[in-house]
Write a protein that holds these residues in place. Structure first.
Motif, PDB file in Angstrom:
ATOM      1  N   PRO A  14       0.802  -1.219   0.000  1.00  0.00           N
ATOM      2  CA  PRO A  14       0.000   0.000   0.000  1.00  0.00           C
ATOM      3  C   PRO A  14       0.838   1.276   0.000  1.00  0.00           C
ATOM      4  O   PRO A  14       0.351   2.332  -0.359  1.00  0.00           O
ATOM      5  CB  PRO A  14      -0.843  -0.102   1.276  1.00  0.00           C
ATOM      6  CG  PRO A  14      -0.343  -1.257   2.041  1.00  0.00           C
ATOM      7  CD  PRO A  14       0.574  -2.050   1.163  1.00  0.00           C
ATOM      8  N   ALA A  15       2.115   1.198   0.350  1.00  0.00           N
ATOM      9  CA  ALA A  15       2.993   2.363   0.338  1.00  0.00           C
ATOM     10  C   ALA A  15       3.761   2.502  -0.972  1.00  0.00           C
ATOM     11  O   ALA A  15       4.577   3.399  -1.116  1.00  0.00           O
ATOM     12  CB  ALA A  15       3.980   2.293   1.500  1.00  0.00           C
ATOM     13  N   LEU A  34      -1.808   1.515   4.439  1.00  0.00           N
ATOM     14  CA  LEU A  34      -3.018   0.751   4.148  1.00  0.00           C
ATOM     15  C   LEU A  34      -4.258   1.593   4.412  1.00  0.00           C
ATOM     16  O   LEU A  34      -5.191   1.603   3.606  1.00  0.00           O
ATOM     17  CB  LEU A  34      -3.074  -0.526   4.976  1.00  0.00           C
ATOM     18  CG  LEU A  34      -4.357  -1.343   4.768  1.00  0.00           C
ATOM     19  CD1 LEU A  34      -4.426  -1.885   3.349  1.00  0.00           C
ATOM     20  CD2 LEU A  34      -4.445  -2.457   5.777  1.00  0.00           C
ATOM     21  N   ALA A  35      -4.285   2.320   5.522  1.00  0.00           N
ATOM     22  CA  ALA A  35      -5.440   3.166   5.834  1.00  0.00           C
ATOM     23  C   ALA A  35      -5.661   4.185   4.718  1.00  0.00           C
ATOM     24  O   ALA A  35      -6.796   4.415   4.289  1.00  0.00           O
ATOM     25  CB  ALA A  35      -5.238   3.863   7.176  1.00  0.00           C
ATOM     26  N   ASP A  36      -4.582   4.775   4.214  1.00  0.00           N
ATOM     27  CA  ASP A  36      -4.694   5.754   3.131  1.00  0.00           C
ATOM     28  C   ASP A  36      -5.215   5.104   1.855  1.00  0.00           C
ATOM     29  O   ASP A  36      -6.109   5.633   1.194  1.00  0.00           O
ATOM     30  CB  ASP A  36      -3.338   6.409   2.889  1.00  0.00           C
ATOM     31  CG  ASP A  36      -3.416   7.470   1.821  1.00  0.00           C
ATOM     32  OD1 ASP A  36      -3.990   8.552   2.100  1.00  0.00           O
ATOM     33  OD2 ASP A  36      -2.912   7.228   0.704  1.00  0.00           O
ATOM     34  N   LEU A  37      -4.672   3.937   1.501  1.00  0.00           N
ATOM     35  CA  LEU A  37      -5.127   3.247   0.295  1.00  0.00           C
ATOM     36  C   LEU A  37      -6.599   2.848   0.410  1.00  0.00           C
ATOM     37  O   LEU A  37      -7.365   2.997  -0.544  1.00  0.00           O
ATOM     38  CB  LEU A  37      -4.260   2.020   0.014  1.00  0.00           C
ATOM     39  CG  LEU A  37      -4.625   1.224  -1.234  1.00  0.00           C
ATOM     40  CD1 LEU A  37      -4.546   2.080  -2.490  1.00  0.00           C
ATOM     41  CD2 LEU A  37      -3.726   0.006  -1.359  1.00  0.00           C
ATOM     42  N   GLN A  45      -8.876   4.380   2.063  1.00  0.00           N
ATOM     43  CA  GLN A  45      -9.674   5.604   1.883  1.00  0.00           C
ATOM     44  C   GLN A  45      -9.818   5.938   0.398  1.00  0.00           C
ATOM     45  O   GLN A  45     -10.891   6.353  -0.040  1.00  0.00           O
ATOM     46  CB  GLN A  45      -9.049   6.770   2.640  1.00  0.00           C
ATOM     47  CG  GLN A  45      -9.196   6.645   4.136  1.00  0.00           C
ATOM     48  CD  GLN A  45      -8.449   7.733   4.892  1.00  0.00           C
ATOM     49  OE1 GLN A  45      -7.547   8.376   4.369  1.00  0.00           O
ATOM     50  NE2 GLN A  45      -8.824   7.929   6.142  1.00  0.00           N
ATOM     51  N   LEU A  46      -8.746   5.752  -0.371  1.00  0.00           N
ATOM     52  CA  LEU A  46      -8.824   5.995  -1.812  1.00  0.00           C
ATOM     53  C   LEU A  46      -9.778   5.006  -2.485  1.00  0.00           C
ATOM     54  O   LEU A  46     -10.576   5.389  -3.347  1.00  0.00           O
ATOM     55  CB  LEU A  46      -7.431   5.895  -2.445  1.00  0.00           C
ATOM     56  CG  LEU A  46      -6.429   6.965  -2.031  1.00  0.00           C
ATOM     57  CD1 LEU A  46      -5.045   6.623  -2.574  1.00  0.00           C
ATOM     58  CD2 LEU A  46      -6.871   8.337  -2.487  1.00  0.00           C
ATOM     59  N   ILE A  47      -9.699   3.738  -2.089  1.00  0.00           N
ATOM     60  CA  ILE A  47     -10.602   2.719  -2.636  1.00  0.00           C
ATOM     61  C   ILE A  47     -12.047   3.068  -2.281  1.00  0.00           C
ATOM     62  O   ILE A  47     -12.940   3.020  -3.131  1.00  0.00           O
ATOM     63  CB  ILE A  47     -10.218   1.323  -2.110  1.00  0.00           C
ATOM     64  CG1 ILE A  47      -8.866   0.898  -2.675  1.00  0.00           C
ATOM     65  CG2 ILE A  47     -11.305   0.295  -2.434  1.00  0.00           C
ATOM     66  CD1 ILE A  47      -8.279  -0.341  -2.013  1.00  0.00           C
TER      67      ILE A  47
END
Length: 89
Positions: A6-7, A66-69, A71-73
Motif C-alpha cells: 500500500p505504500a 493501508l489506511a490511506d489506500l 480511503q482511496l478505494i
C-alpha cells in the motif's frame, strides 16, 4: 516491478485505475476485499519494497499506508455508486 504494497506508488498506479475500470465496466457499486493482508505486527520482512514511500505513520498497531489506500478505494467505490444504479456483487 511494483510490489503489492500500500505504500508503493507503483502498486497504487497499477491497482487504482484497474479498480475504476472494473467499477465502470461491470457497473458494480461495491467490491469484496480479500487480499490476505498481514498486519504490521506480524510482518517478518520489515524492509520496504524498493519503490515504497515512507510518507505514512507506521507502527506495529497501525498501518498508515493501508489506511490511506483504503480511503482511496472507498472514495472510488462511492463515486461509482453515486454515478450508477447498479447492484453490489
Amino acid at each position: 516491478m511494483a510490489r503489492c504494497s500500500p505504500a508503493s506508488p507503483g502498486w497504487r498506479a497499477y491497482f487504482l485505475p484497474h479498480l475504476v475500470r472494473i467499477l465502470e465496466e461491470y457497473g458494480v457499486d461495491g467490491i469484496y476485499n480479500d487480499w490476505g493482508y498481514t498486519p504490521n505486527m506480524w510482518k517478518v520482512n520489515r524492509e520496504p519494497a524498493g519503490d515504497e514511500v515512507p510518507a505514512f505513520e507506521e507502527t506495529p498497531e497501525y498501518d498508515g499506508a493501508l489506511a490511506d489506500l483504503l480511503q482511496l478505494i472507498y472514495a472510488e467505490v462511492n463515486a461509482a455508486a453515486g454515478s450508477s444504479s447498479s447492484t453490489a456483487i
